[in-house]
Scaffold this active site. Structure first.
Site, mmCIF file in Angstrom:
data_model
loop_
_atom_site.group_PDB
_atom_site.id
_atom_site.type_symbol
_atom_site.label_atom_id
_atom_site.label_comp_id
_atom_site.label_asym_id
_atom_site.label_seq_id
_atom_site.Cartn_x
_atom_site.Cartn_y
_atom_site.Cartn_z
ATOM 1 N N SER A 8 0.855 -1.226 -0.029
ATOM 2 C CA SER A 8 -0.133 -0.024 -0.147
ATOM 3 C C SER A 8 0.727 1.263 0.060
ATOM 4 O O SER A 8 1.626 1.406 0.972
ATOM 5 C CB SER A 8 -1.107 -0.011 1.284
ATOM 6 O OG SER A 8 -1.409 1.233 1.507
ATOM 7 N N HIS A 33 -1.309 -1.323 -4.169
ATOM 8 C CA HIS A 33 -2.480 -0.969 -3.830
ATOM 9 C C HIS A 33 -2.423 0.522 -3.417
ATOM 10 O O HIS A 33 -1.654 1.086 -2.599
ATOM 11 C CB HIS A 33 -2.658 -1.471 -2.319
ATOM 12 C CG HIS A 33 -3.713 -1.476 -1.691
ATOM 13 N ND1 HIS A 33 -5.204 -2.246 -2.038
ATOM 14 C CD2 HIS A 33 -4.385 -0.656 -0.552
ATOM 15 C CE1 HIS A 33 -6.050 -1.944 -1.234
ATOM 16 N NE2 HIS A 33 -5.588 -0.937 -0.553
ATOM 17 N N ASP A 35 -4.595 3.692 -2.014
ATOM 18 C CA ASP A 35 -5.547 4.134 -1.102
ATOM 19 C C ASP A 35 -6.015 5.392 -1.506
ATOM 20 O O ASP A 35 -5.337 6.509 -1.310
ATOM 21 C CB ASP A 35 -5.077 4.026 0.419
ATOM 22 C CG ASP A 35 -4.975 2.574 0.867
ATOM 23 O OD1 ASP A 35 -5.964 1.799 0.653
ATOM 24 O OD2 ASP A 35 -3.775 2.364 1.396
ATOM 25 N N MET A 37 -8.469 8.419 -0.114
ATOM 26 C CA MET A 37 -9.278 8.968 1.203
ATOM 27 C C MET A 37 -9.698 10.389 0.796
ATOM 28 O O MET A 37 -8.948 10.962 0.494
ATOM 29 C CB MET A 37 -8.419 8.689 2.268
ATOM 30 C CG MET A 37 -7.688 7.282 2.637
ATOM 31 S SD MET A 37 -7.002 7.420 3.990
ATOM 32 C CE MET A 37 -6.474 5.749 4.138
ATOM 33 N N HIS A 67 -8.211 1.267 -4.287
ATOM 34 C CA HIS A 67 -9.117 1.306 -2.956
ATOM 35 C C HIS A 67 -9.884 2.602 -2.719
ATOM 36 O O HIS A 67 -9.044 3.445 -2.201
ATOM 37 C CB HIS A 67 -8.414 0.532 -1.920
ATOM 38 C CG HIS A 67 -9.116 0.586 -0.889
ATOM 39 N ND1 HIS A 67 -8.698 0.177 0.745
ATOM 40 C CD2 HIS A 67 -10.663 0.608 -0.416
ATOM 41 C CE1 HIS A 67 -9.602 0.304 1.315
ATOM 42 N NE2 HIS A 67 -10.844 0.377 0.968
ATOM 43 N N MET A 69 -11.887 4.927 -0.983
ATOM 44 C CA MET A 69 -12.682 5.245 0.407
ATOM 45 C C MET A 69 -13.146 6.677 0.432
ATOM 46 O O MET A 69 -12.697 7.614 0.820
ATOM 47 C CB MET A 69 -11.555 5.183 1.565
ATOM 48 C CG MET A 69 -11.261 3.684 1.955
ATOM 49 S SD MET A 69 -9.642 3.616 3.054
ATOM 50 C CE MET A 69 -8.375 3.872 1.670
ATOM 51 N N MET A 138 -11.699 -5.759 5.279
ATOM 52 C CA MET A 138 -10.840 -4.879 5.765
ATOM 53 C C MET A 138 -10.669 -5.426 7.255
ATOM 54 O O MET A 138 -11.458 -5.977 8.001
ATOM 55 C CB MET A 138 -11.544 -3.674 6.274
ATOM 56 C CG MET A 138 -11.870 -2.472 4.973
ATOM 57 S SD MET A 138 -10.444 -2.237 4.110
ATOM 58 C CE MET A 138 -9.325 -1.378 5.257
ATOM 59 N N GLY A 143 -9.108 4.168 6.969
ATOM 60 C CA GLY A 143 -8.795 5.539 7.057
ATOM 61 C C GLY A 143 -7.103 5.907 7.600
ATOM 62 O O GLY A 143 -6.668 7.051 7.116
ATOM 63 N N PHE A 144 -6.706 5.004 8.024
ATOM 64 C CA PHE A 144 -5.214 4.963 8.539
ATOM 65 C C PHE A 144 -4.283 3.878 8.231
ATOM 66 O O PHE A 144 -4.758 2.778 8.454
ATOM 67 C CB PHE A 144 -5.049 5.600 10.016
ATOM 68 C CG PHE A 144 -5.894 6.677 10.135
ATOM 69 C CD1 PHE A 144 -5.290 8.003 9.958
ATOM 70 C CD2 PHE A 144 -7.250 6.654 10.465
ATOM 71 C CE1 PHE A 144 -5.941 9.151 10.249
ATOM 72 C CE2 PHE A 144 -8.099 7.619 10.842
ATOM 73 C CZ PHE A 144 -7.500 8.924 10.611
ATOM 74 N N GLY A 146 -0.795 1.627 9.584
ATOM 75 C CA GLY A 146 -0.386 1.468 10.860
ATOM 76 C C GLY A 146 -1.130 0.914 12.116
ATOM 77 O O GLY A 146 -0.708 0.808 13.103
ATOM 78 N N ASP A 176 -6.953 -6.526 4.182
ATOM 79 C CA ASP A 176 -6.222 -5.362 4.010
ATOM 80 C C ASP A 176 -6.199 -4.449 5.468
ATOM 81 O O ASP A 176 -7.293 -4.425 6.062
ATOM 82 C CB ASP A 176 -7.010 -4.102 3.173
ATOM 83 C CG ASP A 176 -6.329 -2.783 3.036
ATOM 84 O OD1 ASP A 176 -5.298 -2.668 3.617
ATOM 85 O OD2 ASP A 176 -6.908 -1.934 2.414
ATOM 86 N N GLY A 177 -5.209 -4.336 6.111
ATOM 87 C CA GLY A 177 -4.908 -3.656 7.269
ATOM 88 C C GLY A 177 -4.224 -4.649 8.384
ATOM 89 O O GLY A 177 -4.600 -5.746 8.897
ATOM 90 N N GLY A 178 -3.260 -3.971 8.679
ATOM 91 C CA GLY A 178 -2.366 -4.676 9.960
ATOM 92 C C GLY A 178 -1.756 -5.953 9.505
ATOM 93 O O GLY A 178 -1.309 -6.976 10.354
ATOM 94 N N GLY A 198 0.925 -2.149 4.013
ATOM 95 C CA GLY A 198 1.543 -0.662 4.137
ATOM 96 C C GLY A 198 2.727 -0.683 4.829
ATOM 97 O O GLY A 198 4.097 -0.798 4.532
ATOM 98 N N SER A 199 2.564 -0.384 6.254
ATOM 99 C CA SER A 199 3.850 -0.248 7.158
ATOM 100 C C SER A 199 4.779 -1.472 7.237
ATOM 101 O O SER A 199 5.912 -1.291 7.593
ATOM 102 C CB SER A 199 3.047 0.069 8.476
ATOM 103 O OG SER A 199 2.050 -0.863 8.891
HETATM 104 C C1 DX5 Z 1 -6.361 1.481 5.569
HETATM 105 C C2 DX5 Z 1 -6.014 1.388 4.160
HETATM 106 C C3 DX5 Z 1 -4.735 0.244 4.125
HETATM 107 C C4 DX5 Z 1 -3.651 0.727 4.925
HETATM 108 C C5 DX5 Z 1 -2.803 -0.540 5.174
HETATM 109 O O1 DX5 Z 1 -7.425 2.458 5.346
HETATM 110 O O2 DX5 Z 1 -6.942 0.764 3.269
HETATM 111 O O3 DX5 Z 1 -4.642 -0.143 2.817
HETATM 112 O O4 DX5 Z 1 -2.715 1.268 4.124
HETATM 113 O O5 DX5 Z 1 -1.624 -0.235 6.015
HETATM 114 P P1 DX5 Z 1 -1.088 -1.090 7.179
HETATM 115 O O6 DX5 Z 1 -0.731 -2.443 6.177
HETATM 116 O O7 DX5 Z 1 -0.297 -0.492 7.782
HETATM 117 O O8 DX5 Z 1 -2.288 -1.527 8.109
HETATM 118 ZN ZN ZN Z 2 -6.551 -0.126 1.244
#
Ligand code: DX5
Ligand code: ZN
Length: 231
Positions: A8, A33, A35, A37, A67, A69, A138, A143-144, A146, A176-178, A198-199
Site C-alpha cells: 500500500s 495498492h 488508497d 481517502m 481502493h 474510501m 478490511m 482511514g489510516f 499502521g 487489508d489492514g495490519g 503498508g507499514s
Molecule cells: C487503511 C488502508 C490500508 C492501509 C494498510 O484504510 O486501506 O490499505 O494502507 O496499512 P497497514 O498495512 O499499515 O495496516
Molecule cells: Zn486499502
C-alpha cells in the site's frame, strides 16, 4: 490461486513516490495498492487520479489496485480508470447503488471490487457476487495505516471464501489492514489470496521512514510464510 502481495502506497515516502513504487515492484510486489481517502467517508485525505496518472507517466506498468474510501463513489470511477487503474474497489455503503458502481467499473474496462469494513456484514455480497471480480475484507477500520489487525476479520475471510467457492468463479479475496510477516499465514489459511501491506513493507514513516533495502526481504518472508505448511 497464486498469492499476490500488494504494497500500500499509503505508507510510502510521498516525496519519492515514483522511486518507491519502482523499488517495491523490483522487490517482487504483484500489484500496487492505491488508497484513496476523501476526509468525508474516512477521516483522512490521501491522493487522487492525478497521482496515479503521474505514476503511469513515470513508467509504472505494474497492475494498480485502487481502493476508494470516498463518497460519492461513481464520479471518481472513470477518472481512476482513465488514470490507469486495473482494479477499482469501493465500500458498498458509500454508494447509493452499488450494482451500478460495479457495472461502471467493468464497463470502463477495469476489474470491480467490493470492500467490507469490520462493521459491514457480508450480506451485501450475496446479490452482487456475479458483478464482482474482487472481494476485499478490511482487517482494520479504513482511514489510516499502521493500525492493529482485528482478528475477527479472519472469520469474515472464511465466510467470503465459502461464498466465492460456491460460485466457482475467478474472484480474488483480498485482506487489508495490519498484515505483517507474523500474521499473513493466518490470513492465507483463512482463504485470502491477495494481501495488502503498508507499514510492514514501507515502515511507519513517522517512525524512521522507508528503507528500500528491506522491501525484498519482507516480501519474500511473506511469501515463505504463505508457502509454509500450516502448524
Ligand atoms: C487503511 C488502508 C490500508 C492501509 C494498510 O484504510 O486501506 O490499505 O494502507 O496499512 P497497514 O498495512 O499499515 O495496516
Ligand atoms: Zn486499502
Amino acid at each position: 490461486m497464486e498469492p499476490w502481495i500488494a504494497p500500500s502506497i499509503l505508507a510510502a515516502d510521498f516525496a519519492n513516490l515514483g522511486r518507491e513504487v519502482d523499488d517495491v515492484v523490483a522487490a517482487g510486489a504483484d500489484l500496487i495498492h492505491f488508497d484513496v481517502m476523501d476526509n468525508h467517508y474516512v477521516p483522512n485525505l490521501s491522493v487522487g487520479p492525478l497521482v496515479l496518472e503521474s505514476l503511469r507517466k513515470h513508467g509504472v506498468t505494474a497492475p494498480v489496485d485502487v481502493h476508494l474510501m470516498v463518497t460519492p463513489v461513481d464520479d471518481l470511477i472513470g477518472a481512476f480508470i482513465d488514470a490507469g487503474a486495473d482494479i477499482v474497489s469501493f465500500h458498498p455503503e458509500a454508494s447509493e447503488h452499488p450494482h451500478r458502481s460495479l457495472s461502471l467499473i467493468r464497463e470502463g474496462g477495469a476489474k470491480a471490487g467490493l470492500v467490507f469494513n469490520p462493521g459491514t456484514p457480508l450480506t451485501f455480497l450475496d446479490p452482487l457476487i456475479d458483478a464482482v471480480d474482487l472481494v476485499l475484507i478490511m482487517s482494520v477500520n479504513p482511514g489510516f495505516g499502521g493500525q492493529a489487525f482485528i482478528p475477527a476479520a479472519l472469520d469474515k475471510v472464511r465466510a467470503a471464501r465459502e461464498a466465492i467457492d460456491r460460485r466457482r468463479r475467478d474472484i480474488r479475496l483480498e485482506i487489508d489492514g495490519g498484515i505483517k510477516v507474523e500474521n499473513i499465514a493466518d490470513a492465507g489459511a483463512a482463504g485470502a489470496d491477495t494481501f495488502v501491506a503498508g507499514s510492514a513493507i514501507f515502515g511507519v514513516p513517522e517512525r524512521g521512514g522507508a528503507r528500500a533495502d528491506d522491501y525484498r526481504s519482507v516480501i519474500q518472508a511473506m511469501r515463505d510464510e504463505l508457502a509454509a505448511p500450516a502448524e
